[in-house]
Design a protein around this motif. Structure first.
Motif, PDB file in Angstrom:
ATOM      1  N   ALA A  54      27.953  52.135  34.383  1.00  0.00           N
ATOM      2  CA  ALA A  54      26.957  52.102  35.349  1.00  0.00           C
ATOM      3  C   ALA A  54      27.413  51.997  36.897  1.00  0.00           C
ATOM      4  N   GLY A  55      28.813  51.820  36.892  1.00  0.00           N
ATOM      5  CA  GLY A  55      29.270  51.715  38.113  1.00  0.00           C
ATOM      6  C   GLY A  55      29.798  50.488  38.550  1.00  0.00           C
ATOM      7  N   LEU A  56      29.609  49.348  37.835  1.00  0.00           N
ATOM      8  CA  LEU A  56      30.136  47.999  38.142  1.00  0.00           C
ATOM      9  C   LEU A  56      31.759  48.146  38.049  1.00  0.00           C
ATOM     10  N   ARG A  57      32.334  47.263  38.930  1.00  0.00           N
ATOM     11  CA  ARG A  57      33.915  47.277  39.104  1.00  0.00           C
ATOM     12  C   ARG A  57      34.265  45.907  39.078  1.00  0.00           C
ATOM     13  N   ARG A  58      33.628  44.901  39.317  1.00  0.00           N
ATOM     14  CA  ARG A  58      34.175  43.708  39.238  1.00  0.00           C
ATOM     15  C   ARG A  58      32.976  42.633  38.675  1.00  0.00           C
ATOM     16  N   ILE A  59      33.392  41.395  37.993  1.00  0.00           N
ATOM     17  CA  ILE A  59      32.531  40.435  37.575  1.00  0.00           C
ATOM     18  C   ILE A  59      33.049  39.132  37.544  1.00  0.00           C
ATOM     19  N   ASN A  60      32.164  38.006  37.851  1.00  0.00           N
ATOM     20  CA  ASN A  60      32.439  36.898  37.751  1.00  0.00           C
ATOM     21  C   ASN A  60      31.879  36.000  36.510  1.00  0.00           C
ATOM     22  N   VAL A  61      32.685  35.387  35.924  1.00  0.00           N
ATOM     23  CA  VAL A  61      32.228  34.650  34.734  1.00  0.00           C
ATOM     24  C   VAL A  61      32.331  33.069  35.008  1.00  0.00           C
ATOM     25  N   SER A  62      31.192  32.417  34.591  1.00  0.00           N
ATOM     26  CA  SER A  62      31.208  31.019  34.717  1.00  0.00           C
ATOM     27  C   SER A  62      31.952  30.445  33.658  1.00  0.00           C
ATOM     28  N   LEU A  63      32.903  29.514  33.672  1.00  0.00           N
ATOM     29  CA  LEU A  63      33.595  28.887  32.315  1.00  0.00           C
ATOM     30  C   LEU A  63      33.831  27.463  32.899  1.00  0.00           C
ATOM     31  N   ASP A  64      33.336  26.524  32.573  1.00  0.00           N
ATOM     32  CA  ASP A  64      33.661  25.212  32.965  1.00  0.00           C
ATOM     33  C   ASP A  64      34.706  24.504  32.211  1.00  0.00           C
ATOM     34  N   SER A  65      35.153  24.889  31.171  1.00  0.00           N
ATOM     35  CA  SER A  65      36.077  24.022  30.352  1.00  0.00           C
ATOM     36  C   SER A  65      36.724  25.001  29.189  1.00  0.00           C
ATOM     37  N   LEU A  66      37.882  24.796  28.823  1.00  0.00           N
ATOM     38  CA  LEU A  66      38.556  25.365  27.576  1.00  0.00           C
ATOM     39  C   LEU A  66      38.328  24.486  26.209  1.00  0.00           C
ATOM     40  N   LEU A  88      29.032  49.806  49.512  1.00  0.00           N
ATOM     41  CA  LEU A  88      28.800  48.546  48.812  1.00  0.00           C
ATOM     42  C   LEU A  88      29.761  47.849  47.830  1.00  0.00           C
ATOM     43  N   ASP A  89      30.337  46.703  48.176  1.00  0.00           N
ATOM     44  CA  ASP A  89      31.074  46.155  47.106  1.00  0.00           C
ATOM     45  C   ASP A  89      29.967  45.375  46.166  1.00  0.00           C
ATOM     46  N   LEU A  90      29.967  45.917  44.903  1.00  0.00           N
ATOM     47  CA  LEU A  90      28.988  45.193  44.041  1.00  0.00           C
ATOM     48  C   LEU A  90      29.617  44.399  42.579  1.00  0.00           C
ATOM     49  N   THR A  91      29.016  43.241  42.657  1.00  0.00           N
ATOM     50  CA  THR A  91      29.486  42.504  41.699  1.00  0.00           C
ATOM     51  C   THR A  91      28.611  41.807  40.725  1.00  0.00           C
ATOM     52  N   LEU A  92      28.748  40.905  39.959  1.00  0.00           N
ATOM     53  CA  LEU A  92      27.727  40.295  38.986  1.00  0.00           C
ATOM     54  C   LEU A  92      28.437  39.143  38.285  1.00  0.00           C
ATOM     55  N   THR A  93      27.499  37.799  38.556  1.00  0.00           N
ATOM     56  CA  THR A  93      27.952  36.622  37.817  1.00  0.00           C
ATOM     57  C   THR A  93      27.191  36.343  36.597  1.00  0.00           C
ATOM     58  N   THR A  94      27.983  36.127  35.688  1.00  0.00           N
ATOM     59  CA  THR A  94      27.395  35.789  34.138  1.00  0.00           C
ATOM     60  C   THR A  94      27.982  34.615  33.594  1.00  0.00           C
ATOM     61  N   ASN A  95      27.436  34.029  32.528  1.00  0.00           N
ATOM     62  CA  ASN A  95      27.876  32.925  31.838  1.00  0.00           C
ATOM     63  C   ASN A  95      28.653  33.754  30.407  1.00  0.00           C
ATOM     64  N   ALA A  96      28.646  34.907  30.468  1.00  0.00           N
ATOM     65  CA  ALA A  96      29.511  35.844  29.470  1.00  0.00           C
ATOM     66  C   ALA A  96      28.815  35.670  27.906  1.00  0.00           C
ATOM     67  N   SER A  97      27.701  34.880  27.856  1.00  0.00           N
ATOM     68  CA  SER A  97      27.259  34.975  26.422  1.00  0.00           C
ATOM     69  C   SER A  97      26.838  36.362  25.865  1.00  0.00           C
ATOM     70  N   LEU A  98      26.511  37.290  26.817  1.00  0.00           N
ATOM     71  CA  LEU A  98      26.228  38.672  26.326  1.00  0.00           C
ATOM     72  C   LEU A  98      27.066  39.618  26.757  1.00  0.00           C
ATOM     73  N   LEU A  99      28.101  39.268  27.248  1.00  0.00           N
ATOM     74  CA  LEU A  99      28.836  40.083  28.166  1.00  0.00           C
ATOM     75  C   LEU A  99      29.631  41.128  27.140  1.00  0.00           C
ATOM     76  N   ALA A 100      30.174  40.616  25.997  1.00  0.00           N
ATOM     77  CA  ALA A 100      30.986  41.511  25.044  1.00  0.00           C
ATOM     78  C   ALA A 100      29.909  42.664  24.620  1.00  0.00           C
TER      79      ALA A 100
END
Length: 333
Positions: free
Chosen positions: A115-127, A94-106
């Motif tokens: 825990a075994g996660l290898r990839r993550i998607n971060v939602s970021l709409d502007s710099l 299984l390829d396991l990933t997670l999408t987050t707004n990264a507010s709690l990611l740090a």
């Protein structure tokens, strides 16, 4: 034998919403009010437990699912989410990933990686801080998202950054985002603003076509197209000619890809949806808590998938775009 739907599409991807709550209020997903009313969030007992989610995931893996993405709401608001990741990471192949707004990611990146996660998607709409805070509508600063991205990268998580582009709101920053993430090793994806749900006030005029996004970036940093990595990949991919990485564009409005859609979605309280634009789902929680065996759960899901005929984006018209659709925050996009 793995099921296929009425258009010959197998089931390969599963997106699991672990909570309906979010600490952002992005207008295209979860505006502060819905038709003048505040959101009513689910009680904890309404959510699928980690044990139930693992069971569902294993049944879907037996149906041919190869990739699971954990979503929300904001999934990192679900307490001890790393324990669910640990459970799902043991599912073979299984390829396991997670999408987050990264507010709690740090704070969470190291535990997720362990825990075994290898990839993550971060939602970021502007710099741009003002633009980003206006879009998330809770005055959350860009720097804290970037800190989360860096924390994830420092733990060894592969990072993909997703930006929803809305004309007149954040489209002026598309090239700036490309410039910032070039050479970082992080993959950047631009997503056309979609008519998901019925509360975001979507208009076709607000959509910036993927071709226009590519054209803008190509003018600053020459690009060349590359093939999709697998059937059902939603992004059209491009790499920088100078070798400084790649971008992708998801053109679900201007160039629909329903014909290759292999995704199923489960809402936080256990309803199965076969399309991002669906109006209703199938209650798996009732089966789980009603004593159904794994074989019975397997067969029920297979029947739903075999009847699937969804292709909303390919038949989008004024009539279809006005019909009731499940909200993005409910099934995680």
């Amino acid at each position: 034998m793995h099921p296929v739907d009425t258009l010959g599409r197998p089931i390969r991807d599963l997106r699991i919403s672990v909570t309906d709550r979010c600490n952002f209020r992005c207008a295209y997903c979860m505006p502060k009010t819905v038709f003048g009313q505040d959101y009513r969030f689910m009680d904890r007992k309404e959510l699928l437990t980690f044990e139930e989610l693992e069971r569902v995931a294993r049944v879907f893996a037996g149906l041919g699912v190869e990739k699971i993405r954990l979503t929300g709401g904001e999934p990192l608001l679900r307490k001890e989410l790393e324990h669910l990741v640990e459970r799902l990471a043991t599912i073979e192949g299984l390829d396991l990933t997670l999408t987050t707004n990264a507010s709690l990611l740090a704070k969470k990146a190291a535990a997720l990686r362990e825990a075994g996660l290898r990839r993550i998607n971060v939602s970021l709409d502007s710099l741009d801080d003002a633009t980003f805070m206006a879009m998330n509508d809770v005055q959350f600063p860009v720097t804290r998202v970037l800190d989360g991205i860096q924390a994830a990268a420092d733990t060894g998580l592969a990072v993909k950054v997703n930006a929803v582009v809305k004309r007149g709101v954040n489209d002026a920053g598309v090239v700036d985002m490309a410039r910032y993430f070039r050479g970082t090793g992080h993959t950047l994806r631009f997503i056309e603003y979609m008519d998901v749900g019925t509360t975001n006030g979507w208009r076709l005029d607000d959509v910036v076509p993927a071709a226009e996004i590519v054209e803008r970036i190509d003018a600053a940093f020459p690009l060349e197209p590359i093939d999709r990595a697998y059937r059902g990949e939603v992004a059209e991919r491009y790499r920088y000619v100078d070798g400084e990485g790649e971008i992708g564009v998801i053109a679900s409005v201007s160039k629909p890809f329903c014909g290759d859609c292999t995704r199923a979605r489960i809402s936080a309280e256990g309803k199965l949806y076969t399309c991002l634009f669906a109006a209703r789902g199938t209650d798996l929680r009732a089966l789980l808590r009603g004593g159904a065996t794994d074989d019975e759960l397997h067969d029920a899901i297979a029947v739903v998938w075999a009847r699937r005929a969804d292709r909303y984006s390919e038949i989008r018209t004024e009539r279809t775009s006005e019909r009731t659709r499940v909200e993005m925050s409910y099934i995680g996009g």
